[in-house]
Design a protein around this motif. Structure first.
Motif, mmCIF file in Angstrom:
data_model
loop_
_atom_site.group_PDB
_atom_site.id
_atom_site.type_symbol
_atom_site.label_atom_id
_atom_site.label_comp_id
_atom_site.label_asym_id
_atom_site.label_seq_id
_atom_site.Cartn_x
_atom_site.Cartn_y
_atom_site.Cartn_z
ATOM 1 N N GLN A 435 1.286 -1.654 -0.136
ATOM 2 C CA GLN A 435 -0.197 -0.171 -0.202
ATOM 3 C C GLN A 435 0.495 1.270 -0.022
ATOM 4 O O GLN A 435 2.394 0.889 0.243
ATOM 5 C CB GLN A 435 -1.239 0.064 1.342
ATOM 6 N N HIS A 466 -3.103 4.356 1.951
ATOM 7 C CA HIS A 466 -4.513 3.914 0.789
ATOM 8 C C HIS A 466 -3.724 2.789 -0.048
ATOM 9 O O HIS A 466 -2.536 2.822 -0.323
ATOM 10 C CB HIS A 466 -4.608 5.175 0.434
ATOM 11 N N ASP A 467 -4.697 2.201 -0.903
ATOM 12 C CA ASP A 467 -4.093 1.582 -1.755
ATOM 13 C C ASP A 467 -3.238 2.563 -3.042
ATOM 14 O O ASP A 467 -3.843 3.516 -3.138
ATOM 15 C CB ASP A 467 -5.579 0.907 -2.702
ATOM 16 N N HIS A 468 -2.796 1.764 -3.832
ATOM 17 C CA HIS A 468 -2.156 2.150 -4.885
ATOM 18 C C HIS A 468 -3.362 2.523 -5.510
ATOM 19 O O HIS A 468 -4.177 1.997 -6.317
ATOM 20 C CB HIS A 468 -1.119 1.481 -5.777
ATOM 21 N N GLY A 469 -3.142 3.436 -6.997
ATOM 22 C CA GLY A 469 -3.962 4.498 -7.608
ATOM 23 C C GLY A 469 -5.317 4.777 -7.335
ATOM 24 O O GLY A 469 -6.129 5.489 -7.480
ATOM 25 N N VAL A 470 -5.003 4.884 -5.359
ATOM 26 C CA VAL A 470 -6.590 6.368 -4.898
ATOM 27 C C VAL A 470 -5.493 6.818 -4.524
ATOM 28 O O VAL A 470 -4.740 7.103 -4.035
ATOM 29 C CB VAL A 470 -6.830 4.382 -3.881
ATOM 30 N N GLU A 471 -6.282 7.820 -4.398
ATOM 31 C CA GLU A 471 -6.096 9.367 -3.390
ATOM 32 C C GLU A 471 -6.149 9.292 -2.114
ATOM 33 O O GLU A 471 -7.390 8.468 -1.553
ATOM 34 C CB GLU A 471 -7.268 10.047 -4.177
ATOM 35 N N HIS A 473 -7.461 10.727 1.318
ATOM 36 C CA HIS A 473 -8.153 11.330 1.758
ATOM 37 C C HIS A 473 -8.201 11.533 3.326
ATOM 38 O O HIS A 473 -9.215 12.201 3.895
ATOM 39 C CB HIS A 473 -9.753 9.783 2.097
#
Length: 635
Positions: A435, A466-471, A473
């Motif tokens: 992550q 956060h996960d890769h490819g996800v912004e 929060h």
């Protein structure tokens, strides 16, 4: 218990049903130890110590017997019971090679018991490595602990399972006829290969001061497999006719068992002593009481006991204090069970606001493994405190070596390697782990030096995943003034680019030996990046290198670090390089690009003041959270 072919330890599983009858002694203040499930290299357990060559009994002629017994109860000599296992000089010796699962009905302060009704895992010692009030959790993920009274006379079942591959020891307890819970009462990460010998005995042991009756009604044990289930219909009932006024018995249905029956006459005045004794137990319980919620069961061995951390740090005394900051204090300690040196950070928290998610991230971060990261070993919660436990770094934090004039100055070679090490650690966090980890507090005081002076980024108390490819929060401004990027101060959104900005401030600090934000003699704020920029614009950039280096540095490396610090400090996040590109610059794999004044577009400190970027309070209090909108960060 050991595979003689390759020396490995076997996994094992056990289950048994027991009953402990309530106290029926006319001496109301008398009590018994409980029952211990034991794996031992022999069956020659230590006897209860005596005072004059004879056991103290109800008909002893010695009038001092009463005071001797009171000394036992008050902890002046606690080895009158000890489950009949260890003598006064044996507790804690690694040569005991002893594993004990205690069903303890006696509060004993010397063994740091949590109360007089608990289950504990003991390794070579009667000081439990893990313990919990007796009870069980249902399969409901939000279940509270359902308490059980061990000496209630009820039939109860225990499961003990050790998986050598996972090095996980689990203990469960429920009333008989209930299924085995999915969530164990106790879970302990332990390598029993350091405890077991080639041949071990399995059985039960106990001792008693009084008329407690101890019964093992059935037992099943298996090596490298699950213990066979017990046939409840064939189990005997506890035979109270075997149970005398001043003794205790174990049922005959045992594998290897032993009971040390100890009887005593207490005389008049015993009620006063028992009240004092119970009071000590209650005080001890509240001293170590922790916050435990059902959702934490999934985190298993990452949860460390407050009792262990309390003893590891010598009660969190000031002499163990390593440092303090806006988010808490850090203490040095040695874990009593493993003798591992640790640093324990004590932070305040509100358990009602996102604590489950925060602990989940803490546990995930505990799985990080990189040579330039300080490993997070686990956590604990107690009252209004969250305790994070890290491996201890013997040479302390980098900022002490930069600013403490009593310490010798770090040479340039060391500084450059530390910069590259921290960059490597951040690259791992941002791109190479499963992550994305945003550290959110990169700074010199959070870079620790190990015994070889390698730089290791630590303190993940503010980190978010956060996960890769996800912004990401996050919407909360957190960090340290001088390292907070403009967009983080305005929007509260932490990203990989905000870590890069903090890294830029960090490497300028290491190269120049100056803090990112300081105050001059007139009380005016001084921003380090502004100074570096002016020196660069006048083609004198290396002249701002830390004077403590005495001119001993590699000019090409120094110029690269300073320019890279400026590039990472770009006011726009898209203008900053990634950590992978930064590593390529530092390693010489990619040439550093030419930069122009227009590209950097850095505003002056006076413009920041007009925009309301600084306040007088911000300048005077560099260790508190703030939300300053400025190039050089918030705090």
């Amino acid at each position: 218990m050991r595979n003689l072919t390759d020396g490995s330890i076997f996994s094992f599983s056990a289950t048994f049903v027991f009953t402990i009858l309530p106290n029926r002694s006319p001496l109301r203040y008398s009590t018994g130890d409980g029952i211990a499930f034991v794996l031992s290299p022999n069956t020659s357990f230590r006897n209860v110590p005596t005072y004059d060559g004879t056991m103290i009994g109800p008909h002893s002629p010695d009038p001092d017997d009463y005071y001797k017994v009171m000394s036992h109860l008050l902890g002046l000599n606690n080895y009158g019971g000890a489950f009949g296992l260890l003598g006064p000089n044996d507790n804690g010796n690694s040569s005991n090679n002893l594993l004990c699962i205690e069903l303890d009905t006696l509060y004993n302060e010397e063994f740091a018991d949590i109360d007089d009704n608990h289950v504990g895992i003991d390794i070579n010692s009667l000081n439990s490595s893990r313990s919990s009030p007796a009870g069980y959790y249902t399969d409901n993920p939000f279940s509270d602990l359902h308490p059980l009274r061990l000496s209630s006379g009820r039939e109860m079942q225990v499961w003990i399972d050790y998986d050598h591959g996972l090095m996980q020891l689990n203990v469960s307890l429920v009333p008989i006829h209930m299924p085995k819970p999915k969530h164990p009462l106790l879970a302990h990460n332990i390598d029993l290969s350091q405890v077991f010998l080639d041949h071990m005995y399995v059985g039960f042991s106990s001792s008693s001061w009084d008329n407690h009756g101890y019964f093992i009604l059935g037992c099943s044990f298996k090596v490298n497999g699950k213990a066979a289930p017990l046939n409840y219909s064939k189990l005997p009932k506890a035979n109270t006719t075997q149970f005398s006024a001043f003794g205790g018995v174990l049922s005959r249905r045992m594998m290897v068992g032993r009971l040390v029956a100890f009887v005593a006459a207490l005389g008049s005045g015993g009620m006063f002593v028992v009240i004092m004794f119970i009071t000590l137990g209650v005080r001890r319980y509240y001293r170590y009481r922790e916050i435990r919620e059902d959702w934490e069961l999934e985190f298993g061995p990452h949860r460390l006991s407050y009792k262990d951390l309390f003893h590891a740090t010598d009660g969190f005394k000031d002499k163990q204090l390593l440092g303090a900051g806006g988010f808490g204090k850090v203490y040095k300690g040695v874990l009593p069970s493993t003798k591992v040196e640790v640093a324990v950070k004590v932070m305040s928290h509100d358990s009602k606001q996102g604590m489950k998610e925060f602990i989940a991230e803490v546990v995930s971060i505990g799985r990080l493994r990189h040579r330039n990261l300080v490993q997070l070993l686990g956590y604990c919660r107690r009252k209004g405190e969250l305790l994070l436990v890290y491996e201890y770094m013997s040479n302390g934090s980098l900022d002490k070596h930069l600013y403490d004039l009593e310490k010798p100055s770090l040479g340039w070679a060391h500084r450059y390697e530390i910069i590259k090490g921290v960059a490597s650690g951040l690259l791992y966090l941002h791109e190479e782990w499963e992550q994305v980890v945003i550290h959110r507090d990169v700074k010199a005081s959070n870079v620790l030096l190990d015994c070889e002076m390698n730089g290791r980024l630590g303190d993940f108390g503010l980190a978010r995943l956060h996960d890769h490819g996800v912004e990401a929060h996050t919407t909360c401004v957190a960090g340290t003034r001088g390292y907070i990027s403009p967009e983080l101060a305005r929007l509260g959104k932490a990203t990989k680019a905000t870590d890069v900005f903090a890294f830029g401030a960090f490497i300028l600090e290491v190269a120049c030996g100056k803090r990112p934000i300081a105050v001059n003699s007139l009380g005016e704020p001084i921003v380090l990046v502004d100074f570096v920029l002016k020196f660069w614009q006048n083609e004198l950039i290396v002249c701002i290198i830390d004077p403590r280096l005495g001119g001993e540095y590699v000019e090409e490396e120094a110029e690269l670090v300073l320019k890279l610090g400026l590039l990472c400090s770009h006011p726009s996040p898209v203008g900053r390089p990634s950590m992978r590109l930064i590593m390529q610059y530092l390693s010489g794999d990619v040439p550093f690009p030419e930069m122009s004044d227009d590209y950097l577009n850095i505003r002056s400190i006076s413009e920041l003041q007009v925009d309301g970027g600084f306040s007088e309070e911000d300048v005077q209090c560099p260790s508190v959270q703030t939300s300053i909108t400025c190039l050089s960060g918030g705090r």
